[in-house]
Each structure stands twice: as C-alpha cells, then as structure tokens.
Design a protein around this motif. Structure first.
Motif, PDB file in Angstrom:
ATOM      1  N   ILE A 137     -10.487 120.738  84.794  1.00  0.00           N
ATOM      2  CA  ILE A 137     -11.277 120.464  86.003  1.00  0.00           C
ATOM      3  C   ILE A 137     -12.060 121.707  86.425  1.00  0.00           C
ATOM      4  O   ILE A 137     -12.343 121.899  87.602  1.00  0.00           O
ATOM      5  CB  ILE A 137     -10.384 119.968  87.160  1.00  0.00           C
ATOM      6  N   ARG A 175      -6.679 126.478  89.165  1.00  0.00           N
ATOM      7  CA  ARG A 175      -7.534 125.412  88.629  1.00  0.00           C
ATOM      8  C   ARG A 175      -7.338 125.293  87.124  1.00  0.00           C
ATOM      9  O   ARG A 175      -7.704 126.201  86.380  1.00  0.00           O
ATOM     10  CB  ARG A 175      -8.989 125.717  88.958  1.00  0.00           C
ATOM     11  N   ALA A 218     -12.368 118.405  93.077  1.00  0.00           N
ATOM     12  CA  ALA A 218     -10.993 118.057  92.712  1.00  0.00           C
ATOM     13  C   ALA A 218     -10.015 118.668  93.710  1.00  0.00           C
ATOM     14  O   ALA A 218     -10.303 119.697  94.334  1.00  0.00           O
ATOM     15  CB  ALA A 218     -10.678 118.541  91.303  1.00  0.00           C
ATOM     16  N   ARG A 251     -13.406 110.354  88.946  1.00  0.00           N
ATOM     17  CA  ARG A 251     -12.836 109.593  87.830  1.00  0.00           C
ATOM     18  C   ARG A 251     -12.343 108.245  88.352  1.00  0.00           C
ATOM     19  O   ARG A 251     -11.438 108.200  89.182  1.00  0.00           O
ATOM     20  CB  ARG A 251     -11.674 110.365  87.194  1.00  0.00           C
ATOM     21  N   ASN A 303      -9.280 113.977  90.587  1.00  0.00           N
ATOM     22  CA  ASN A 303     -10.724 114.179  90.534  1.00  0.00           C
ATOM     23  C   ASN A 303     -11.356 112.897  91.077  1.00  0.00           C
ATOM     24  O   ASN A 303     -11.357 111.872  90.406  1.00  0.00           O
ATOM     25  CB  ASN A 303     -11.195 114.433  89.103  1.00  0.00           C
ATOM     26  N   ALA A 321     -15.123 120.533  88.114  1.00  0.00           N
ATOM     27  CA  ALA A 321     -14.959 119.471  89.124  1.00  0.00           C
ATOM     28  C   ALA A 321     -14.696 120.126  90.473  1.00  0.00           C
ATOM     29  O   ALA A 321     -13.544 120.292  90.881  1.00  0.00           O
ATOM     30  CB  ALA A 321     -13.825 118.535  88.728  1.00  0.00           C
TER      31      ALA A 321
END
Length: 253
Positions: free
Chosen positions: A153, A149, A159, A185, A182, A156
């Motif tokens: 993010i 990751r 995601a 977005r 994501n 998030a």
C-alpha cells in the motif's frame, strides 16, 4: 479414512508426514508459484472436507480448493496456516520444494523494504470502546495511532488500519492484531470486510469486522468464526463496506 490412506503404495502415512521435519518453514520464500502440494492428500487423510479445512484456516472453501490445485499462490503464510490446521510440518505439504528453480522463485518474490524504510504514517482509526451487536467504534478522521506502511500500500495514501477487538474472528484474527483497509479496493463475496453502519449516536461510527457471505439489494449477510453465526444487516443501515487486505497484498507479492 486414515487407515485407507496408509494402504496406498508409495504414499507416506500421516505419522510419517508428521515426523518429516524437512528444511523448516524459515527456509521457504515469501511466495511460491504453484508447486505440487499434498494439501488435498493430507486433508483427506485427516477425514476433513474442504469446508472443514476452510473453517480451520479462516478462509472460504473456494480458496482452499484453489490452493490445493495450484490455482492460487501458496505463500509462506498459507503454508503456516494450513500446516497448523492439518497438524503436519509445513515442508511436508510441498514435497517438490527442493526441485523448484531458484531463478523462478527469485523473480516471483519482489524485494521487501527494510523495516526502517517503511514510513510510520498509516493511521489507525479503531477505538478500544465496545459497541452493540459486536460492533466497535471508529473515530471520525481522528487517528488513535500510526503504524508502518507495508509495501503493498505504498501508493495508497488513503489506506488505514484498525485494531481487532474481541474474539469473534478467531482464528483468522485475534484481539489486538491489525487489519489494513484500502477503501479503493471493492469488496466481494468471500472477503473479510469492515462494514460501517449509519446509526451511530453522537456522530460515532459503529462498525463490524466480519466475512461477507451474501449481498443483495436489501441486505448483507455476514459471518463470524467464534461462535459461528451469520448476521443479516439491512442495506439501509450500511454506510460503507471496505475489504480487508490479505497478507500477500500487503507484502506486494
């Protein structure tokens, strides 16, 4: 155009720019705040339009225009892509690098976590199977892999990532590379996007990885780089449209 460029007093020739090794790309920080740059100067010396250079770096002409004028952050990733497209060393595109205040740069670049500190918990939903119209297939809630990751993010939780298939988006992305999404977005014209279609058979989710050119109530107009074509998709066939995150977003810079 090139010979005209070389006649300007005080301007180095393109050959001189190509020979200028400078400090090396490895010494540039992850991001820089609008230093003076020679992108436009070198582009014009190469006889390239904004659209020509945008095509070479896999971006839209507005992004290149902003980079040239310091209205968009010139990251190391952009320097690398632009220098390759213009065939000059990256440091030659930013002649004022040595004069930028260290404190300013330090404040502009947040510390990045160590690789071991990035959890390997981002699901990859792309499959290796091909589909019609250049589509690939998504797994419904079933990850085919997990990857680390990025800091951009970190919070998030929904995601996810996809493996690129085929060469339709070269040079922007190549087969086997990852793209991150994501879903929160929103996508805008000019973004690279994943478009999920509704007409999959047996519960499959066919999807396209393209660039969003236009969007109306009736259709999406998408483009790809290799070969250069536009694809029209009726909105009645679109289940989801997700924006692909760019490198600076993933790094949190």
């Amino acid at each position: 155009m090139s010979s005209h460029y070389g006649q300007h007093e005080g301007r180095p020739s393109l050959a001189a720019l190509a020979r200028d090794e400078g400090p090396g790309i490895g010494q540039f920080p992850a991001a820089m705040t609008a230093p003076r740059n020679r992108i436009k100067e070198v582009r014009e010396a190469r006889g390239l339009s904004l659209n020509d250079l945008a095509e070479r770096v896999g971006a839209d002409h507005t992004t290149v225009w902003k980079l040239e004028r310091g209205k968009r952050r010139l990251t190391a990733e952009w320097l690398s892509r632009l220098s390759k497209a213009l065939d000059v060393p990256a440091p030659s595109l930013v002649p004022d690098w040595a004069n930028l205040p260290t404190a300013t740069l330090a404040n502009d670049v947040p510390p990045l976590p160590e690789r071991e500190d990035m959890p390997r918990d981002v699901p990859v939903y792309g499959t290796a199977r091909g589909g019609p119209e250049g589509t690939f297939l998504l797994q419904r809630g079933e990850a085919v892999d997990y990857v680390r990751r990025p800091p951009g993010i970190a919070k998030a939780r929904d995601a996810f990532a996809l493996y690129v298939e085929g060469d339709s988006m070269v040079p922007w992305r190549r087969a086997g590379q990852l793209v991150f999404v994501n879903p929160r977005r929103p996508a805008a014209v000019g973004d690279h996007v994943v478009v999920v279609l509704q007409d999959g058979e047996d519960g499959s989710m066919p999807a396209l990885l393209k660039r969003l050119e236009r969007r109306t109530a009736e259709k999406l107009v998408l483009s790809q780089y290799n070969p250069e074509i536009e694809i029209e998709i009726p909105t009645s066939r679109v289940a989801q449209i997700w924006r692909v995150m760019e490198l600076e977003e993933l790094l949190g810079v």
